[in-house]
Design a protein around this motif. Structure first.
Motif, PDB file in Angstrom:
ATOM      1  N   VAL B 223       0.842  -1.197   0.000  1.00  0.00           N
ATOM      2  CA  VAL B 223       0.000   0.000   0.000  1.00  0.00           C
ATOM      3  C   VAL B 223       0.877   1.248   0.000  1.00  0.00           C
ATOM      4  O   VAL B 223       0.597   2.231  -0.707  1.00  0.00           O
ATOM      5  CB  VAL B 223      -0.965  -0.016   1.202  1.00  0.00           C
ATOM      6  CG1 VAL B 223      -1.713   1.304   1.308  1.00  0.00           C
ATOM      7  CG2 VAL B 223      -1.948  -1.173   1.081  1.00  0.00           C
ATOM      8  N   GLU B 224       1.959   1.205   0.772  1.00  0.00           N
ATOM      9  CA  GLU B 224       2.852   2.370   0.803  1.00  0.00           C
ATOM     10  C   GLU B 224       3.503   2.603  -0.560  1.00  0.00           C
ATOM     11  O   GLU B 224       3.733   3.741  -0.971  1.00  0.00           O
ATOM     12  CB  GLU B 224       3.902   2.192   1.898  1.00  0.00           C
ATOM     13  CG  GLU B 224       3.291   2.462   3.271  1.00  0.00           C
ATOM     14  CD  GLU B 224       4.188   2.046   4.442  1.00  0.00           C
ATOM     15  OE1 GLU B 224       3.839   2.409   5.576  1.00  0.00           O
ATOM     16  OE2 GLU B 224       5.208   1.352   4.228  1.00  0.00           O
ATOM     17  N   CYS B 227       1.147   4.375  -2.567  1.00  0.00           N
ATOM     18  CA  CYS B 227       1.103   5.778  -2.159  1.00  0.00           C
ATOM     19  C   CYS B 227       2.227   6.584  -2.817  1.00  0.00           C
ATOM     20  O   CYS B 227       2.060   7.762  -3.123  1.00  0.00           O
ATOM     21  CB  CYS B 227       1.180   5.892  -0.640  1.00  0.00           C
ATOM     22  SG  CYS B 227      -0.319   5.321   0.167  1.00  0.00           S
ATOM     23  N   ILE B 238       0.254  10.499   0.827  1.00  0.00           N
ATOM     24  CA  ILE B 238      -0.827   9.962   1.671  1.00  0.00           C
ATOM     25  C   ILE B 238      -0.243   8.891   2.584  1.00  0.00           C
ATOM     26  O   ILE B 238       0.532   8.051   2.140  1.00  0.00           O
ATOM     27  CB  ILE B 238      -1.939   9.346   0.795  1.00  0.00           C
ATOM     28  CG1 ILE B 238      -2.574  10.421  -0.097  1.00  0.00           C
ATOM     29  CG2 ILE B 238      -2.990   8.661   1.647  1.00  0.00           C
ATOM     30  CD1 ILE B 238      -3.598   9.891  -1.077  1.00  0.00           C
ATOM     31  N   ASN B 239      -0.612   8.952   3.867  1.00  0.00           N
ATOM     32  CA  ASN B 239      -0.198   7.900   4.804  1.00  0.00           C
ATOM     33  C   ASN B 239      -1.439   7.227   5.374  1.00  0.00           C
ATOM     34  O   ASN B 239      -1.935   7.630   6.415  1.00  0.00           O
ATOM     35  CB  ASN B 239       0.618   8.489   5.950  1.00  0.00           C
ATOM     36  CG  ASN B 239       1.958   8.976   5.470  1.00  0.00           C
ATOM     37  OD1 ASN B 239       2.705   8.235   4.836  1.00  0.00           O
ATOM     38  ND2 ASN B 239       2.237  10.245   5.735  1.00  0.00           N
ATOM     39  N   PRO B 240      -1.942   6.207   4.716  1.00  0.00           N
ATOM     40  CA  PRO B 240      -3.182   5.601   5.230  1.00  0.00           C
ATOM     41  C   PRO B 240      -2.941   4.852   6.538  1.00  0.00           C
ATOM     42  O   PRO B 240      -1.878   4.250   6.711  1.00  0.00           O
ATOM     43  CB  PRO B 240      -3.584   4.627   4.112  1.00  0.00           C
ATOM     44  CG  PRO B 240      -2.337   4.351   3.359  1.00  0.00           C
ATOM     45  CD  PRO B 240      -1.441   5.535   3.510  1.00  0.00           C
ATOM     46  N   MET B 268      -5.723   2.921  -5.427  1.00  0.00           N
ATOM     47  CA  MET B 268      -5.150   4.265  -5.320  1.00  0.00           C
ATOM     48  C   MET B 268      -6.270   5.304  -5.349  1.00  0.00           C
ATOM     49  O   MET B 268      -6.227   6.315  -4.635  1.00  0.00           O
ATOM     50  CB  MET B 268      -4.161   4.508  -6.467  1.00  0.00           C
ATOM     51  CG  MET B 268      -2.856   3.727  -6.288  1.00  0.00           C
ATOM     52  SD  MET B 268      -1.975   3.422  -7.851  1.00  0.00           S
ATOM     53  CE  MET B 268      -1.441   5.057  -8.290  1.00  0.00           C
ATOM     54  N   TYR B 270      -9.338   4.941  -4.237  1.00  0.00           N
ATOM     55  CA  TYR B 270      -9.994   5.014  -2.920  1.00  0.00           C
ATOM     56  C   TYR B 270      -9.187   5.909  -1.978  1.00  0.00           C
ATOM     57  O   TYR B 270      -9.717   6.772  -1.297  1.00  0.00           O
ATOM     58  CB  TYR B 270     -10.074   3.638  -2.236  1.00  0.00           C
ATOM     59  CG  TYR B 270     -10.742   2.508  -2.972  1.00  0.00           C
ATOM     60  CD1 TYR B 270     -11.913   2.695  -3.693  1.00  0.00           C
ATOM     61  CD2 TYR B 270     -10.208   1.215  -2.900  1.00  0.00           C
ATOM     62  CE1 TYR B 270     -12.520   1.618  -4.332  1.00  0.00           C
ATOM     63  CE2 TYR B 270     -10.809   0.144  -3.535  1.00  0.00           C
ATOM     64  CZ  TYR B 270     -11.956   0.349  -4.243  1.00  0.00           C
ATOM     65  OH  TYR B 270     -12.545  -0.710  -4.871  1.00  0.00           O
ATOM     66  N   LEU B 271      -7.862   5.645  -1.937  1.00  0.00           N
ATOM     67  CA  LEU B 271      -7.005   6.366  -0.985  1.00  0.00           C
ATOM     68  C   LEU B 271      -7.023   7.871  -1.265  1.00  0.00           C
ATOM     69  O   LEU B 271      -7.063   8.695  -0.342  1.00  0.00           O
ATOM     70  CB  LEU B 271      -5.567   5.844  -1.046  1.00  0.00           C
ATOM     71  CG  LEU B 271      -5.356   4.390  -0.637  1.00  0.00           C
ATOM     72  CD1 LEU B 271      -3.866   4.034  -0.675  1.00  0.00           C
ATOM     73  CD2 LEU B 271      -5.905   4.102   0.755  1.00  0.00           C
ATOM     74  N   HIS B 275      -8.467  10.680   1.266  1.00  0.00           N
ATOM     75  CA  HIS B 275      -7.561  11.749   1.678  1.00  0.00           C
ATOM     76  C   HIS B 275      -8.198  13.116   1.409  1.00  0.00           C
ATOM     77  O   HIS B 275      -8.192  14.009   2.261  1.00  0.00           O
ATOM     78  CB  HIS B 275      -6.232  11.631   0.924  1.00  0.00           C
ATOM     79  CG  HIS B 275      -5.280  12.744   1.212  1.00  0.00           C
ATOM     80  ND1 HIS B 275      -4.424  12.732   2.290  1.00  0.00           N
ATOM     81  CD2 HIS B 275      -5.059  13.922   0.575  1.00  0.00           C
ATOM     82  CE1 HIS B 275      -3.712  13.837   2.307  1.00  0.00           C
ATOM     83  NE2 HIS B 275      -4.082  14.584   1.280  1.00  0.00           N
ATOM     84  N   LEU B 283      -7.473   1.123   7.469  1.00  0.00           N
ATOM     85  CA  LEU B 283      -7.421  -0.166   6.778  1.00  0.00           C
ATOM     86  C   LEU B 283      -7.123  -1.222   7.825  1.00  0.00           C
ATOM     87  O   LEU B 283      -6.652  -0.917   8.914  1.00  0.00           O
ATOM     88  CB  LEU B 283      -6.304  -0.166   5.727  1.00  0.00           C
ATOM     89  CG  LEU B 283      -6.392   0.880   4.619  1.00  0.00           C
ATOM     90  CD1 LEU B 283      -5.074   0.908   3.835  1.00  0.00           C
ATOM     91  CD2 LEU B 283      -7.557   0.563   3.690  1.00  0.00           C
TER      92      LEU B 283
END
Lengths: 335, 536
Positions: B223-224, B227, B238-240, B268, B270-271, B275, B283
């Motif tokens: 995920v990162e 990001c 973005i840091n989910p 991506m 969604y994030l 944001h 998550l």
């Protein structure tokens, strides 16, 4: 197919021979009573038997937009959210054959192109058959009621309004034969339907054709003694059966085939008449997220818990900087 | 994997009906028509009954010794548990309305792929064992004896049904083949017959929380990584949050979106959306799977995998769950989840959009909202700044996934979203969309490559409708709301309508989304140049 046809012909012969050789009381009185009992008993037994199995999940097949946001128009009947909508959906299904109305036929043409045609013939003739049969059923109440109510006379008047022949030809008689003929022809000439048809698909069609045919023959051609028939039928409904003299064989064939139909009904596919009301994809509202549906046999929850998951991956999670419920030290201390 | 014929050849080889009756024909287990068997270890680990080595192309499937008894008892208990099964076994009149509604029948021409005959495969055994007429009259009453060939036939045809329910829509009694297939597959699993493509994800999902077996640290890493791509495209970092307690919402989507192209772009999307609107969400790596391959094995397995969602919402103290784009996930969530694993944990609340204040009364009990509902509401309330011209090079159509269409009725929400983020939108022909939509050919766990020919045959109606709008309207983009679609539609489009690209709906949303503090967008999420938006 032939077996079903032969079976119905054999039934007709039995009735004819029986009527001719002194079994008139059996065919005209005993069997109808027995058949009615089997029909009612069998019908109730089947419905109860189905109803005994629970409905664990609410699984309507949604035929349109769900109810979600206020400004999106839901399909109130094809995807009902409320009980009223669901009743409406069932009424459309039972009275107008809504789902069958959607019918299409598909063809792969050169190109290739997959083309869909509207195919409403089955819907039309199925509907025609059921309503004509209902009308004929209602018309027959003239034999069970004295005096004959005005509504019945009115139905007969409308049904015979074409004023063809003596006695007047009922349109429902013609149409029911046409509809049955269509349903039979489909089974015989449509490759797909012929391939899936079983003897128990042909048998009720032939039986119904025999029943309707003997009725038509009796009314228009053999012209049986109607007054005598009514004495018999009134005797049956008043539980005081009598067997008048001089009723033609045609009548005994007719009532015998009717008895067969009644007795056969609960144990055959004809039970779709009752079963359609119990179909969980139609008789439940599409509101499962709003109103919880309870499964009476819901098994206990068994799943891999977060604690088990963290136990397996704790160190990896800590290394990656993911929060944990128990740190490695805490887990080690607990052991 | 066997070689695929060309589309023309595939259509030319759709055979005519056989001369023999259906009880006298047997399936031919050619390569490309059957799925590989599940691994014994996976079956054992999940506690599935009778795990053993077997393969569909072998003569002997090594069935357990008392296999007839297992089927008899299994069918008996399911007749007692499911009114649907019992009624559907009895009331079919074989009118044939369902026959040509099945994508597999249209594409294979195999009569046993007509839904009515698919059901008769089970019905014939039911009649013999559970009805008097069947016991007395046998074949004449449509009954037949259960033998090992019947089991093979079940395996062949109940894994050529994607449980899409299109036939059920047209059936005058609502007979639902998905229900019959699901129960037939349960019976096959009792004999230890499962398929690898389903059982492996089930095993993984149970252990790691998602079908792909991604472990927590790797999930976070992936995920990162996504990001970083978002930052490249938008300039925004973005840091989910992961597994954090105290957030209002848990967001759960199919793990395919995290892992596989083109699902990752949807993820991506969604994030970026969350944001931009400042959503208070987290998550979860433990509940990192929205999909539920368990639902393709047994009801109990579906329940077991699904249970993690509420368990995690409770552990994290979240008020409600937001669910991503997925088909069968939403069948389970919409029609089963609350029944399986409800009532919801006490601290969960009726979902209310923190941005618009809209209360999702339609999810009052299950407390889970579909992202298309959520986003449609945002757009309706003007909470998003959108520049649909960024999608102007795309002419978009929408593929309704079977489950949201016929097991939920989610039809207008995604269309509303798409029409607000794309200027060029057209629907496919009406007999192929909305509640009449056609399957992608790979639903219900059949999105495996070893049956690619069957998938392409099943994908014919969908593919052909796509080609129609491609030729007529210049459609070059098919949007969908399903992770399986994102895996199955690209090969389908390549085969039947080459030149059409498959997008998740929220990828298109994110392309159009104007974010505060973003750099001038010159690329879409796939890092391809946006025509007309290059540096001027």
């Amino acid at each position: 197919m032939f077996i079903s046809l032969l079976a119905v012909i054999a039934l007709g012969c039995i009735a004819w021979l029986g009527a001719a050789s002194g079994f008139q009381y059996l065919i005209g009185v005993v069997l109808p009573y027995a058949a009615v009992l089997v029909f009612i008993g069998g019908f109730v037994w089947r419905m109860v038997d189905w109803a005994k199995s629970p409905v664990p999940f609410r699984i309507p097949t949604t035929g349109g937009q769900q109810k979600s946001l206020d400004w999106i128009k839901p399909a109130r009947l094809d995807s009902p959210f409320t009980t009223a909508g669901t009743v409406g959906r069932m009424l459309l299904e039972v009275l107008l054959f809504r789902s069958l109305f959607r019918n299409t036929s598909v063809e792969i043409q050169k190109g290739p192109r997959v083309v869909y045609y509207s195919a409403k013939w089955l819907w039309l003739f199925a509907l025609l058959f059921h309503y004509c049969f209902l009308l004929i059923f209602i018309r027959h109440f003239r034999f069970f009621l004295e005096p004959v109510p005005f509504a019945l006379t009115a139905i007969e008047f409308v049904d015979g309004i074409m004023q063809i022949g003596v006695p007047r030809m009922f349109m429902s008689d013609v149409l029911v034969v046409a509809a049955l003929g269509f349903l039979l022809a489909r089974r015989l000439f449509s490759e797909k339907v012929r391939y899936i048809s079983l003897a128990n698909d042909y048998f009720p069609l032939f039986l119904l054709l025999g029943l309707v045919g003997s009725g038509i023959w009796m009314r228009y051609f053999a012209k049986v003694d109607i007054a005598a028939v009514k004495v018999l039928t009134m005797g049956l409904v008043t539980m005081n059966p009598v067997l008048p003299e001089g009723i033609g064989a045609a009548f005994f064939i007719h009532i015998f085939l009717l008895s067969c139909l009644l007795a056969y009904f609960p144990f055959s596919k004809l039970m779709h008449m009752g079963g359609v009301f119990l179909s969980p994809t139609r008789n439940l509202p599409n509101n499962t997220r709003a109103v919880r549906h309870v499964n009476p046999w819901n098994p206990p929850k068994k799943y891999r818990t977060y604690a088990e998951y963290e136990d397996e991956f704790r160190e990896l999670m800590e290394e990656a900087g993911l929060p944990v419920d128990k740190t490695s030290e805490e887990a080690a201390a607990a052991e | 994997m066997s070689k695929l014929p060309t589309p023309d050849k595939l259509i030319a080889t759709i055979p005519a009906f056989p001369m023999e009756g259906w009880m006298d024909t047997k399936p031919d287990f050619k390569p490309g028509t059957w799925c590989y068997p599940a691994k014994v270890d996976n079956m054992k680990a999940l506690g599935m009954p009778n795990p053993h080595e077997w393969s569909a192309d072998q003569e002997d499937w090594n069935l357990p010794e008392n296999w007839e008894e297992i089927i008899y008892e299994g069918l008996k208990s399911r007749l007692a548990k499911h009114r649907s099964l019992k009624v559907f076994m009895d009331i079919c009149v074989r009118c044939g309305a369902c026959a040509d509604k099945c994508h597999f029948f249209i594409g294979t021409g195999d009569p046993k792929n007509m839904p009515v005959l698919r059901a008769e495969l089970l019905r014939s055994v039911y009649r013999r064992d559970f009805t008097t007429a069947g016991k007395l009259l046998g074949k004449l009453a449509g009954a037949r004896k259960l033998d090992k060939d019947v089991i093979k036939e079940w395996f062949y045809y109940f894994y050529q049904c994607t449980e899409c329910r299109r036939c059920s829509l047209f059936c005058p009694y609502g007979i639902d083949t998905a229900e019959i297939t699901a129960i037939a597959r349960e019976l096959l699993h009792e004999l230890g017959l499962g398929i690898h493509w389903i059982m492996e994800p089930v095993f993984n999902c149970n252990r790691t929380g998602n079908h792909l077996g991604i472990q927590p640290h790797a999930f976070k890493e992936i995920v990162e990584f996504l990001c970083e791509d978002i930052e490249t495209v938008t300039g925004i970092k973005i840091n989910p949050p992961f597994n954090e307690k105290g957030h209002e919402i848990v967001f759960i989507t199919p793990s395919g979106d995290v892992f596989a192209d083109p699902g990752i772009y949807t993820f991506m999307g969604y994030l970026m959306l969350f944001h931009e609107i400042g959503l208070d969400y987290t998550l979860s790596t433990y509940a990192s799977e929205g999909g539920n391959f368990g639902s393709f094995t047994t009801f109990d397995m579906a329940k077991k995998l699904n249970a993690k969602m509420y368990a995690e919402a409770e552990r994290l103290g979240s008020k409600w769950i937001l669910g991503g784009e997925c088909g069968h996930m939403w069948r389970v969530v919409h029609q089963y989840m609350d029944t399986f694993n409800g009532p919801t944990p006490p601290k969960m609340e009726v979902p209310r959009s923190p941005i618009t204040g809209t209360v999702f009364k339609n999810a009052a009990s299950t407390k889970m909202v579909h992202i298309a509902e959520f986003t449609a509401d945002l757009i309706k309330h003007n909470k998003l700044r959108l520049d649909p011209s960024r999608n102007d090079h795309l002419t978009v159509t929408f593929h309704d996934s079977c489950n949201p269409a016929r097991g939920m009725g989610l039809l207008d929400e995604p269309r509303y979203v798409l029409q607000n983020v794309c200027n060029n939108y057209v629907d496919m022909p009406e007999n192929t969309i909305r509640e009449q939509t056609f399957c992608c050919g790979g639903g219900s766990g059949l999105n495996t490559d070893e049956i690619m020919e069957i998938r392409m045959r099943g994908g014919l109606p969908r593919g052909n409708a796509l080609r129609y709008v491609q030729q007529k309207h210049g459609v070059n983009t098919m949007a969908c709301i399903c992770a399986i679609d994102r895996a199955t539609l690209p090969p389908l489009a390549n085969y039947w309508a080459p030149g059409v690209t498959v997008y998740g709906t929220h990828e298109l949303v994110a392309n159009a989304l104007v974010m505060r503090g973003e750099q001038k967008r010159t690329m879409d999420l796939r890092q391809e140049e946006l025509p007309g938006m290059e540096d001027e």
